[in-house]
Design an enzyme around this catalytic site. Structure first.
Site, PDB file in Angstrom:
ATOM      1  N   LYS A 155       0.881  -1.179   0.000  1.00  0.00           N
ATOM      2  CA  LYS A 155       0.000   0.000   0.000  1.00  0.00           C
ATOM      3  C   LYS A 155       0.912   1.221   0.000  1.00  0.00           C
ATOM      4  CE  LYS A 155      -4.178   1.743   2.312  1.00  0.00           C
ATOM      5  NZ  LYS A 155      -5.054   1.862   1.144  1.00  0.00           N
TER       6      LYS A 155
HETATM    7  N1  PPE Z   1      -7.648  -1.789  -2.936  1.00  0.00           N
HETATM    8  C1  PPE Z   1      -7.129  -0.545  -2.881  1.00  0.00           C
HETATM    9  C2  PPE Z   1      -6.413  -0.010  -4.051  1.00  0.00           C
HETATM   10  C3  PPE Z   1      -7.304   0.199  -1.714  1.00  0.00           C
HETATM   11  O1  PPE Z   1      -6.794   1.429  -1.653  1.00  0.00           O
HETATM   12  C4  PPE Z   1      -8.010  -0.337  -0.622  1.00  0.00           C
HETATM   13  C5  PPE Z   1      -8.212   0.461   0.613  1.00  0.00           C
HETATM   14  C6  PPE Z   1      -8.521  -1.655  -0.734  1.00  0.00           C
HETATM   15  C7  PPE Z   1      -8.303  -2.352  -1.907  1.00  0.00           C
HETATM   16  C8  PPE Z   1      -9.215  -2.335   0.412  1.00  0.00           C
HETATM   17  O2  PPE Z   1      -8.300  -2.633   1.431  1.00  0.00           O
HETATM   18  P1  PPE Z   1      -8.709  -2.711   2.973  1.00  0.00           P
HETATM   19  O3  PPE Z   1      -8.992  -1.329   3.412  1.00  0.00           O
HETATM   20  O4  PPE Z   1      -7.529  -3.308   3.622  1.00  0.00           O
HETATM   21  O5  PPE Z   1      -9.905  -3.587   3.028  1.00  0.00           O
HETATM   22  N2  PPE Z   1      -8.382   1.835   0.400  1.00  0.00           N
HETATM   23  C9  PPE Z   1      -8.246   2.758   1.479  1.00  0.00           C
HETATM   24  C10 PPE Z   1      -8.042   4.133   1.002  1.00  0.00           C
HETATM   25  C11 PPE Z   1      -8.862   5.020   0.530  1.00  0.00           C
HETATM   26  C12 PPE Z   1      -8.448   6.436   0.259  1.00  0.00           C
HETATM   27  O6  PPE Z   1      -9.211   7.057  -0.500  1.00  0.00           O
HETATM   28  O7  PPE Z   1      -7.455   6.930   0.792  1.00  0.00           O
HETATM   29  C13 PPE Z   1      -9.293   2.577   2.553  1.00  0.00           C
HETATM   30  O8  PPE Z   1     -10.352   2.017   2.295  1.00  0.00           O
HETATM   31  O9  PPE Z   1      -9.023   2.966   3.671  1.00  0.00           O
END
Ligand code: PPE
Length: 318
Positions: A155
């Site tokens: 990330k």
């Molecule tokens: N894919 C991506 C690209 C992503 O950024 C997130 C989280 C996910 C999948 C889901 O991951 P998880 O939160 O571990 O279930 N995206 C974060 C960021 C958003 C932002 O705009 O900044 C979030 O949901 O916190």
């Protein structure tokens, strides 16, 4: 008054949490970060998946050869401290580690690693009625970053340039979100969410090697679905399977479990939140709203009714 921000070991005023314009991260996107939610449950405020998020932050840092100058336990304590100092009962938490000052030039190894934790209030991610009514998405014309270019499982700040292109395209065209395909044209993920579909009672989601962030919510939803008796298949998913699905939903810390009612103007199923999506939301909200945490996913803050005071260290160690 804005909440305090934890920076490199201590809480500072929101307006003092600054970096130099020549920090490596500003030029080259060299950061790794997390998004975590603290919920106000009926049993008190609790952070969802604290340990898992901090672990993923360190995994992302390892990929980019960044040594974070704190232990995972210290960072978990810093997160709890920042949330507590904010006085917020529910918030979004953003821990970030980045290459700061040192030397410009692509090589990041000479720039020191700085760490910060900020919190703010963040409501629904994909619009007001999204959780109940669902959202409209499109397939992005941009591909998700390919595995041999930038690792999608980190990330990292830089990855979000690709996400930004996907998101801007979708929003400017009147959609809530874009779903990116991978280099082979198979479904990868949204700009900030993982994608699931259901057909004939079976749940499908792209495999984690498929140019996507292995979401912590994704993992939780797979567990919840299995505990509810659904079959879940992590597999390769082509674009048209989305159009033909009975249900599609997106998962993420910010998005939680958001139904998708249309993709590229194809109505998904009935065009309303599906039965499986609703069942998963109910199971999820029973944990984060009611505080019924049978999986041990919540870290209750010390003030929480269920925890004795002064339990901060114990809570974060667990
Ligand atoms: N894919 C991506 C690209 C992503 O950024 C997130 C989280 C996910 C999948 C889901 O991951 P998880 O939160 O571990 O279930 N995206 C974060 C960021 C958003 C932002 O705009 O900044 C979030 O949901 O916190």
């Amino acid at each position: 008054m804005q909440p305090k921000i934890w920076m490199n070991g201590r809480l500072t005023k929101w307006e003092d949490a600054k970096i130099h314009v020549l920090s490596h991260v500003v030029h080259y996107g060299s950061s790794v970060f997390e998004g975590i939610r603290c919920y106000r449950t009926k049993k008190g405020s609790a952070i969802l998946f604290l340990k898992e998020h901090v672990r993923r932050l360190y995994d992302s840092a390892k990929i980019y050869r960044m040594d974070i100058p704190f232990t995972q336990l210290e960072l978990r304590e810093a997160i709890v401290e920042t949330v507590m100092a904010s006085g917020l009962e529910a918030c979004y938490i953003r821990p970030i580690a980045f290459r700061g000052e040192g030397a410009l030039g692509v090589n990041p190894l000479k720039s020191k690693v700085e760490v910060a934790v900020a919190v703010w209030e963040w409501g629904s991610y994909l619009g007001e009625d999204a959780i109940e009514k669902g959202v409209d998405m499109r397939i992005a014309s941009w591909r998700r970053i390919a595995p041999n270019t930038m690792p999608a499982s980190a990330k990292a700040g830089g990855n979000y340039l690709n996400s930004s292109l996907i998101k801007m395209e979708a929003v400017l065209d009147g959609y809530s979100e874009g779903i990116a395909l991978d280099m082979n044209g198979l479904v990868a993920e949204g700009s900030g969410e993982n994608i699931f579909l259901a057909r004939d009672g079976v749940i499908y989601t792209p495999m984690s090697a498929q140019s996507l962030l292995p979401g912590i919510t994704r993992n939780a939803v797979i567990k919840l679905a299995k505990s509810l008796g659904y079959e879940v298949r992590e597999t390769l998913i082509n674009r048209e399977s989305l159009y033909l699905a009975d249900e599609v939903f997106a998962t993420g810390t910010a998005a939680e479990i958001t139904p998708v009612r249309s993709i590229d103007h194809y109505k998904i199923g009935t065009g309303e939140r599906g039965e499986i999506t609703k069942a998963l939301q109910d199971a999820f909200y029973d944990i984060v709203k009611n505080g019924n945490d049978k999986f041990g996913w919540l870290t209750f803050l010390p003030e929480a009714k269920t925890q004795p005071s002064g339990a901060r260290k114990e809570a974060v160690k667990a």
